[in-house]
Motif scaffolding. Structure first.
Motif, PDB file in Angstrom:
ATOM      1  N   SER A 151      46.437  45.350  52.914  1.00 32.40           N
ATOM      2  CA  SER A 151      45.987  44.542  51.774  1.00 32.40           C
ATOM      3  C   SER A 151      44.483  44.589  51.628  1.00 32.40           C
ATOM      4  N   PHE A 152      44.074  44.235  50.423  1.00 34.91           N
ATOM      5  CA  PHE A 152      42.655  44.218  50.100  1.00 34.91           C
ATOM      6  C   PHE A 152      42.358  42.887  49.446  1.00 34.91           C
ATOM      7  N   ARG A 153      41.244  42.254  49.833  1.00 36.35           N
ATOM      8  CA  ARG A 153      40.905  40.957  49.240  1.00 36.35           C
ATOM      9  C   ARG A 153      39.445  40.884  48.866  1.00 36.35           C
ATOM     10  N   LEU A 154      39.208  40.269  47.737  1.00 38.19           N
ATOM     11  CA  LEU A 154      37.848  40.101  47.226  1.00 38.19           C
ATOM     12  C   LEU A 154      37.629  38.628  46.933  1.00 38.19           C
ATOM     13  N   TYR A 155      36.469  38.126  47.331  1.00 30.97           N
ATOM     14  CA  TYR A 155      36.166  36.715  47.139  1.00 30.97           C
ATOM     15  C   TYR A 155      34.823  36.555  46.451  1.00 30.97           C
ATOM     16  N   ARG A 156      34.718  35.488  45.680  1.00 29.18           N
ATOM     17  CA  ARG A 156      33.469  35.151  45.017  1.00 29.18           C
ATOM     18  C   ARG A 156      32.856  33.984  45.766  1.00 29.18           C
ATOM     19  N   CYS A 212      35.989  31.477  46.510  1.00 26.30           N
ATOM     20  CA  CYS A 212      37.247  31.497  45.785  1.00 26.30           C
ATOM     21  C   CYS A 212      37.717  32.928  45.635  1.00 26.30           C
ATOM     22  N   LYS A 213      39.003  33.120  45.749  1.00 22.27           N
ATOM     23  CA  LYS A 213      39.561  34.465  45.784  1.00 22.27           C
ATOM     24  C   LYS A 213      39.662  35.022  44.379  1.00 22.27           C
ATOM     25  N   VAL A 214      39.318  36.297  44.251  1.00 24.84           N
ATOM     26  CA  VAL A 214      39.485  36.969  42.959  1.00 24.84           C
ATOM     27  C   VAL A 214      40.893  37.535  42.958  1.00 24.84           C
ATOM     28  N   SER A 215      41.743  37.020  42.079  1.00 25.56           N
ATOM     29  CA  SER A 215      43.143  37.418  42.155  1.00 25.56           C
ATOM     30  C   SER A 215      43.451  38.644  41.318  1.00 25.56           C
ATOM     31  N   LYS A 216      42.736  38.839  40.212  1.00 31.00           N
ATOM     32  CA  LYS A 216      43.075  39.976  39.360  1.00 31.00           C
ATOM     33  C   LYS A 216      42.271  41.184  39.797  1.00 31.00           C
ATOM     34  N   SER A 257      38.304  60.113  49.004  1.00 31.50           N
ATOM     35  CA  SER A 257      37.872  59.684  47.669  1.00 31.50           C
ATOM     36  C   SER A 257      37.372  58.243  47.723  1.00 31.50           C
ATOM     37  N   VAL A 258      36.650  57.849  46.674  1.00 32.23           N
ATOM     38  CA  VAL A 258      36.078  56.499  46.618  1.00 32.23           C
ATOM     39  C   VAL A 258      36.433  55.875  45.284  1.00 32.23           C
ATOM     40  N   VAL A 259      36.931  54.653  45.334  1.00 31.20           N
ATOM     41  CA  VAL A 259      37.273  53.933  44.106  1.00 31.20           C
ATOM     42  C   VAL A 259      36.094  53.043  43.730  1.00 31.20           C
ATOM     43  N   VAL A 260      35.706  53.089  42.444  1.00 30.40           N
ATOM     44  CA  VAL A 260      34.572  52.291  41.977  1.00 30.40           C
ATOM     45  C   VAL A 260      35.107  51.186  41.083  1.00 30.40           C
ATOM     46  N   VAL A 261      34.684  49.981  41.368  1.00 36.55           N
ATOM     47  CA  VAL A 261      35.178  48.818  40.624  1.00 36.55           C
ATOM     48  C   VAL A 261      33.975  47.996  40.171  1.00 36.55           C
ATOM     49  N   ALA A 262      33.997  47.549  38.916  1.00 35.35           N
ATOM     50  CA  ALA A 262      32.915  46.691  38.424  1.00 35.35           C
ATOM     51  C   ALA A 262      33.247  45.255  38.768  1.00 35.35           C
ATOM     52  N   LEU A 263      32.287  44.535  39.317  1.00 34.48           N
ATOM     53  CA  LEU A 263      32.541  43.153  39.736  1.00 34.48           C
ATOM     54  C   LEU A 263      32.342  42.218  38.563  1.00 34.48           C
ATOM     55  N   ASN A 264      33.376  41.491  38.250  1.00 40.20           N
ATOM     56  CA  ASN A 264      33.340  40.579  37.122  1.00 40.20           C
ATOM     57  C   ASN A 264      34.281  39.455  37.393  1.00 40.20           C
ATOM     58  N   GLU A 265      33.920  38.311  36.883  1.00 37.64           N
ATOM     59  CA  GLU A 265      34.925  37.246  36.964  1.00 37.64           C
ATOM     60  C   GLU A 265      35.523  37.053  35.619  1.00 37.64           C
ATOM     61  N   PRO A 266      36.752  36.708  35.442  1.00 38.29           N
ATOM     62  CA  PRO A 266      37.754  36.582  36.482  1.00 38.29           C
ATOM     63  C   PRO A 266      38.423  37.895  36.864  1.00 38.29           C
ATOM     64  N   GLU A 267      38.215  38.938  36.106  1.00 42.19           N
ATOM     65  CA  GLU A 267      38.946  40.175  36.396  1.00 42.19           C
ATOM     66  C   GLU A 267      37.972  41.307  36.646  1.00 42.19           C
TER      67      GLU A 267
END
Lengths: 247, 696
Positions: B424-429, B438-442, B470-480
């Protein structure tokens, strides 16, 4: 020790008596397996009685001739007597046992609750077992259902103390794993493993090392804080005690 | 009844830096439980008590190449290499094969025999035998993608603790309680029963456990047991040849060299005893197993051993991996003959948020977030500064599930926290100055469990390494969070990425994998920019300079390279360094550099850190020559000012702090030094044996 089992005498007559008795005993044993002591006793006594009469007459005379038929009849009679006594005793014991059992049952009946309450308990017990079987694949709702069930039945006041707990899901594999780990732990750290503490080991190193220093609890500031605090407290109370008589 | 050291955040003045000296990272390594060496690939696999697996590359300066995180209840008891494949067996009753390219278990097979104590493969590599708690030796066929149960050997009364195949593959010797059984591997029948003596005195009432066993090609069986004996048996006749009593405690491990001329036994005292097959006379007849050397390199029980061609590798309850080269196999007084101890991981477990002054500590089962203390005063170099506000623990985050934490990262602003396990992978704000979480759920579905995580410097993007380098790039935004793209290396890269480094201007991302490949990506175009020429040793740390965009890479053999990303070639300084060569003392260091960072105040500085020192490399100063003293900071201080310039060179090494887990530079130009003294770890280890020493 059963009476009549042992007769100690050093005369020749005893050996004759004994041999005859053993012959009787063997025959009897073959017939019934185990000889009842009392029958042996009666048999022997009779025999003793019989022989002693004979012997009293004269030591020099030879033994009287007894015909085969006579002795055969004699033996049969004595055996029959022995069997009868054994049977009688067995029956007596049986009676005793039966009476005792009845007594216990009566006592039990007095102790037990009335029949109606028993019926109710029976029915709730069946419900419980059904719910428990369903609970094996436990889900929170079902657990609550059981609790609700109990709340409804809580009005009945059953005798005895009991607690209601949910069974923790521990599989066979995890219990075996725990048992194996316990085995390892007991072999390595259990009794007889002759172990010491890290403190002692490090303190020894301090003592034997190139730059000798004190034991670790005195070298490191935050080692054994509780012990040090306790020692401080003791010191303070001792000083206080010393000061009281002097003041 | 030992107390863990309390949190201490001392600030000291060191040269031109204020130093936060941190000792409240309660890192506690796990005991070594089993190991297996693969001669073919020169890799050592190590299993720890918490289920974690580590792979060391013995041909690359003993670098800890890969770490597979542990799992609750995995309880590995034995490891086995079958060619390039790695298998483990544990007390949970399962045999696991590992995917070493994706750093996770490939599959598990339940042996249905209760806890498994031992595993062994035949020399042909076709059959895997496991010894179980229920007394059976189970045979599994090794197939291409899996293993398949074949049959049980004759079931015995009593658990099978150890087993060893005869090199021909026809016989198996199994160590049990109070006895050794020899099985015919083809028929499954137990042919011989060798009775092992119990100990004397108090041990007479306890069953003796045959902890380890080895079957040699001349049908000799060597066994080690809990009564402290190493016994030599004739495997054909089932008779005892000789007994060696080597310790009062248990002999827990045995390992025989490939050529069967030497064997080592590990004891609960921490000693490793070597036996060699030698003849007492000059001619080669009447050879016998003779006890030769004793090594005392551990303070606690030695539970795992491996005998390589040139060295003895041991590990146990004191959590240190020790490699002891055998002096009759290597040249004396060279770097090769030095003893090697691996006490700490070769990767960073500390993440420092430079802008926020917050530290993230990674434990196997939780994460801790701490805010650094503050100090106002100024002081003399080397002196302590008054602490205005002490450090405080902000958050303790426990992981969810049974898998242990694989990697974690904290954004430089202290506002985002991410961690990954194998499943699993988890991201928190983090808000309100990193106090509330608080956990970022989306999360985008492409974001799968990662081996390495990295935030961009402006905390707008998250980089997560994935399969096939490989590397996955994700933009950090709330809520998604939005998925931006996947950076793919050239085709054929299968090894996992273990290093990720983003440049400060947000333009470049550098990745390094365990195949020694370093790729640099252009983040504006999300494409591969260049590949650094492959150097034979694995990269251990790297960073991109904020202004010059030079990539500095440090390798396991202590080499340093500087590569210009703009010009796509090595820099002039790097070429000069290669030409002159690094100082011999630098190359002899036995711990890898785990961190590279730069000094915003001085662009010519590169700050590197390993376990025992950190070094400020000043590119503007001359390089140290072979005849110079490398560790010259102390002597320089005693010299008058003009002489200092003459003697100083570009490698300024500071050894004041040990053992270093992280050295980082904050935005306010203060240095953060995270130490973990070894004594703090040793004081929390389990009980060692009681040695009675004279005059104590």
């Amino acid at each position: 020790m059963q009476g009549g089992g042992r007769v100690r005498s050093r005369s020749l007559s005893v050996t004759m008596r004994r041999s005859a008795m053993t012959l009787q005993n063997n025959m009897a044993k073959n017939q019934r397996g185990e000889a009842a002591p009392s029958s042996r006793m009666t048999g022997r006594e009779r025999q003793m009685g019989g022989f002693s009469l004979l012997l009293e007459s004269s030591d020099d005379e030879g033994p009287e001739e007894v015909t085969f038929e006579d002795s055969k009849a004699d033996a049969r009679r004595s055996m029959k007597r022995a069997l009868d006594t054994a049977r009688r005793e067995k029956e007596l014991l049986k009676e005793k046992r039966r009476k005792r059992q009845e007594l216990f049952q009566e006592q039990k009946k007095r102790k037990l609750l009335s029949a109606e309450v028993l019926e109710e308990i029976d029915s709730t017990k069946q419900e419980q077992s059904h719910v428990k079987a369903a609970e094996e694949e436990a889900e929170p709702e079902e657990v609550e259902g059981r609790k609700r069930n109990w709340k409804q039945n809580a009005a009945r006041n059953l005798k005895g103390n009991y607690t209601v707990t949910t069974v923790k899901q521990s599989t066979l594999a995890s219990s075996q794993l725990k048992a194996a780990e316990d085995f390892l732990h007991s072999r390595m750290y259990g009794p007889g493993s002759r172990r010491t503490t890290s403190n002692e080991m490090l303190s020894l190193e301090n003592k034997m090392g190139k730059n000798k220093s004190a034991a670790v609890q005195f070298v490191k500031k935050n080692w054994a804080c509780q012990k040090k605090a306790k020692a401080e407290k003791l010191k303070k109370t001792w000083i206080h005690m010393q000061q009281i008589p002097s003041s | 009844n030992l107390n863990v050291p309390k949190a201490r955040n001392r600030k000291i003045q060191m040269g031109e830096f204020k130093v936060h000296r941190i000792r409240f990272f309660d890192y506690m390594p796990s005991a070594i439980r089993a190991m297996a060496f693969s001669t073919r690939t020169e890799r050592l696999a190590l299993a720890r008590a918490d289920g974690a697996l580590e792979i060391f590359n013995f041909s690359d300066n003993y670098f800890q190449e890969k770490v597979l995180p542990g799992h609750d209840g995995r309880a590995v008891e034995a490891l086995c290499w079958v060619g390039p494949r790695l298998f483990s067996a544990g007390l949970n009753g399962e045999i696991t094969e590992y995917d070493l390219e994706n750093l996770r278990p490939r599959y598990t097979v339940d042996a249905y025999g209760g806890p498994i104590w031992t595993i062994g493969v035949n020399s042909q590599g076709t059959l895997l035998a496991v010894g179980c708690e229920d007394g059976t030796v189970k045979m599994f066929e090794v197939l291409k993608e899996r293993i398949q149960f074949q049959r049980n050997l004759d079931r015995q009364r009593g658990r099978i603790i150890s087993l060893s195949w005869h090199p021909s593959g026809t016989l198996i010797a199994a160590g049990m309680m109070d006895m050794i059984r020899i099985f015919d591997a083809e028929t499954g029948r137990a042919t011989h029963r060798l009775v092992v003596d119990r100990g004397a005195g108090a041990s007479k009432s306890k069953e003796v456990v045959v902890w380890s066993i080895a079957f040699l090609s001349d049908y000799t069986i060597i066994s080690s047991d809990s009564a402290g004996k190493v016994q030599i048996w004739d495997g054909l006749n089932g008779t005892l040849i000789r007994t060696h009593l080597i310790t009062k405690w248990d002999v827990l491990a045995l390992s025989v060299s490939q050529d069967e001329s030497s064997l080592v036994a590990g004891t609960s005292e921490g000693t490793v005893v070597q036996f060699q097959f030698l003849s007492s006379t000059v001619d080669r007849l009447d050879k016998d197993w003779v006890r030769t050397r004793t090594f005392k390199n551990h303070s606690h029980d030695v539970r795992a051993l491996a005998h390589t061609e040139t060295a003895v590798v041991s590990g146990g309850m004191d959590t240190q991996l020790v490699v002891r080269p055998l002096l009759d196999k290597v040249e004396k007084n060279t770097r090769e003959s030095a003893i090697r101890k691996v006490s700490f991981p070769h990767r960073s477990l500390v993440c420092c948020a430079k802008k926020a002054g917050v530290l993230l500590f990674q434990f196997p089962d939780h994460l801790e977030l701490w805010r650094l203390g503050e100090s106002d005063g100024y002081g003399k170099p080397g002196g302590s500064l008054p602490v205005k506000r002490g450090p405080e623990k902000l958050i303790q985050l426990k992981r969810k599930g049974e898998d242990h934490i694989c990697c974690s990262a904290l954004s430089p602003c202290g506002g985002w926290l991410a961690y990954s396990t194998v499943t699993s992978f988890r991201l928190y704000r983090l808000l309100n100055g990193s106090i509330s979480i608080c956990k970022v759920s989306k999360l985008p579905k492409d974001l799968r469990p990662a081996h390495q995580l990295c935030f961009s410097t402006d905390s707008s993007k998250l980089f997560a390494s994935s399969s096939n380098s490989s590397v996955v790039v994700v933009a950090l935004n709330e809520p998604e969070c939005k998925y931006l793209g996947t950076l793919k290396a050239k085709y054929g890269c299968r090894q996992p990425v273990h290093l990720l480094s983003a440049s400060e201007n947000g333009k470049w991302l550098a990745t390094a994998n365990t195949d020694c490949e370093v790729h640099v990506y252009n983040l504006d175009k999300l494409k591969l920019h260049c590949t650094v020429p492959v150097y034979g040793s694995c990269p251990t740390a790297m960073a991109i300079h904020p202004t010059t965009s030079n990539l500095v890479v440090v390798h396991a053999d202590q080499q340093i390279f500087e590569y210009s990303l703009v010009k796509k070639e090595y820099t002039e300084w790097s070429r000069r360094l290669q030409k002159q060569g690094l100082h011999s003392l630098w190359l002899e260091r036995d711990t890898p550099i785990t961190h590279v960072t730069f000094n915003p105040k001085n662009p010519a500085h590169i700050i590197v850190q390993d376990l025992f020192m950190f070094c400020i490399i000043d590119k503007s100063l001359p390089l140290p020559e072979a005849k110079n003293v490398l560790y010259n900071q102390m002597t320089l201080r005693s010299l008058p000012e003009p002489d200092r310039v003459l003697h100083s060179h570009g490698f300024k090494i500071c050894k004041d702090f040990q053992h270093l887990l992280c050295v980082s530079l904050l935005e306010d130009h203060s240095l953060v030094v995270v130490e973990r003294p070894l004594l703090d770890i040793v004081s929390q280890l389990p009980a060692p044996v009681r040695q009675k020493k004279f005059a104590t």
